[in-house]
Design a protein around this motif. Structure first.
Motif, PDB file in Angstrom:
ATOM      1  N   VAL A 141     -10.299  -5.783   5.155  1.00 50.04           N
ATOM      2  CA  VAL A 141      -9.970  -6.755   4.110  1.00 50.04           C
ATOM      3  C   VAL A 141     -10.772  -8.045   4.272  1.00 50.04           C
ATOM      4  N   ASP A 142     -11.422  -8.192   5.433  1.00 50.60           N
ATOM      5  CA  ASP A 142     -12.252  -9.361   5.724  1.00 50.60           C
ATOM      6  C   ASP A 142     -11.454 -10.665   5.700  1.00 50.60           C
ATOM      7  N   ILE A 143     -10.343 -10.632   6.438  1.00 50.89           N
ATOM      8  CA  ILE A 143      -9.509 -11.820   6.614  1.00 50.89           C
ATOM      9  C   ILE A 143      -9.135 -11.922   8.090  1.00 50.89           C
ATOM     10  N   PRO A 144      -8.754 -13.115   8.550  1.00 52.29           N
ATOM     11  CA  PRO A 144      -8.356 -13.262   9.952  1.00 52.29           C
ATOM     12  C   PRO A 144      -7.113 -12.435  10.280  1.00 52.29           C
ATOM     13  N   LEU A 145      -6.972 -12.105  11.554  1.00 51.05           N
ATOM     14  CA  LEU A 145      -5.851 -11.301  12.028  1.00 51.05           C
ATOM     15  C   LEU A 145      -4.501 -11.933  11.667  1.00 51.05           C
ATOM     16  N   GLY A 146      -4.377 -13.229  11.836  1.00 50.46           N
ATOM     17  CA  GLY A 146      -3.135 -13.920  11.497  1.00 50.46           C
ATOM     18  C   GLY A 146      -2.805 -13.808  10.016  1.00 50.46           C
ATOM     19  N   THR A 147      -3.829 -13.823   9.181  1.00 55.73           N
ATOM     20  CA  THR A 147      -3.615 -13.682   7.741  1.00 55.73           C
ATOM     21  C   THR A 147      -3.137 -12.276   7.408  1.00 55.73           C
ATOM     22  N   VAL A 148      -3.639 -11.284   8.128  1.00 56.30           N
ATOM     23  CA  VAL A 148      -3.174  -9.909   7.927  1.00 56.30           C
ATOM     24  C   VAL A 148      -1.675  -9.850   8.187  1.00 56.30           C
ATOM     25  N   MET A 149      -1.253 -10.417   9.304  1.00 52.20           N
ATOM     26  CA  MET A 149       0.161 -10.363   9.661  1.00 52.20           C
ATOM     27  C   MET A 149       1.027 -11.113   8.656  1.00 52.20           C
TER      28      MET A 149
END
Length: 170
Positions: A141-149
């Protein structure tokens, strides 16, 4: 051709699954996967090492959004009645009543998931249906890990609200 088959062919089902959930259209999903496979084949030399599934699903995601942009404003076909069932759903141990309840519940979950915006739908599909780790979802998704969570938490909350709405209307 063997490099493509080794790296990406095992992920064609996951690619189709993601494309179908993002486009909401069976025919478009097949087209998206075909175009994505062609791109992966054409640019496979750019894939040096790492997670082939995440790399391929990134291409599928991008192609899906390209399709959505190209068809914006057009009527597109939502998922039909071909609700995917788990293998136990057709078991001889289940009564017709249990099978009907399972099918109805699966259809409601599918309808609720389709109601989510694509950015939230994709993280749910990648995590819950494809069982991808958070770090791989971040790559796709090309987003930071924290944003995924956080996006996954919001997507689950949105899905819960959609399900409650659907159950209230029954």
């Amino acid at each position: 051709m063997t490099r493509f088959e080794e790296l990406f062919a095992p992920h064609l089902d996951a690619a189709y699954n993601l494309a179908r959930w993002l486009t909401g259209n069976d025919s478009a999903a097949h087209d998206v996967v075909q175009e994505s496979a062609l791109r992966a084949f054409r640019f496979s030399q750019r894939f040096v090492d790492g997670n082939a599934k995440a790399w391929f699903l990134t291409i599928v995601r991008n192609e899906s959004y390209t399709w959505l942009k190209a068809t914006a404003g057009r009527h597109w076909v939502a998922f039909g009645d071909d609700v995917a069932q788990d293998p136990g759903a057709s078991s001889h141990d289940q009564t017709p009543e249990l099978l009907a309840i399972h099918t109805e519940n699966a259809a409601l979950v599918q309808q609720a998931l389709c109601a989510l915006p694509p950015a939230f739908r994709e993280v749910i599909v990648l995590k819950e249906l494809e069982d991808m780790p958070y770090k791989d979802i971040a790559l796709v998704v090309d987003i930071p890990l924290g944003t995924v969570m956080s996006r996954l938490a919001r997507a689950r909350a949105m899905l819960k609200l959609e399900l409650l709405k659907l159950y209230d209307h029954e």
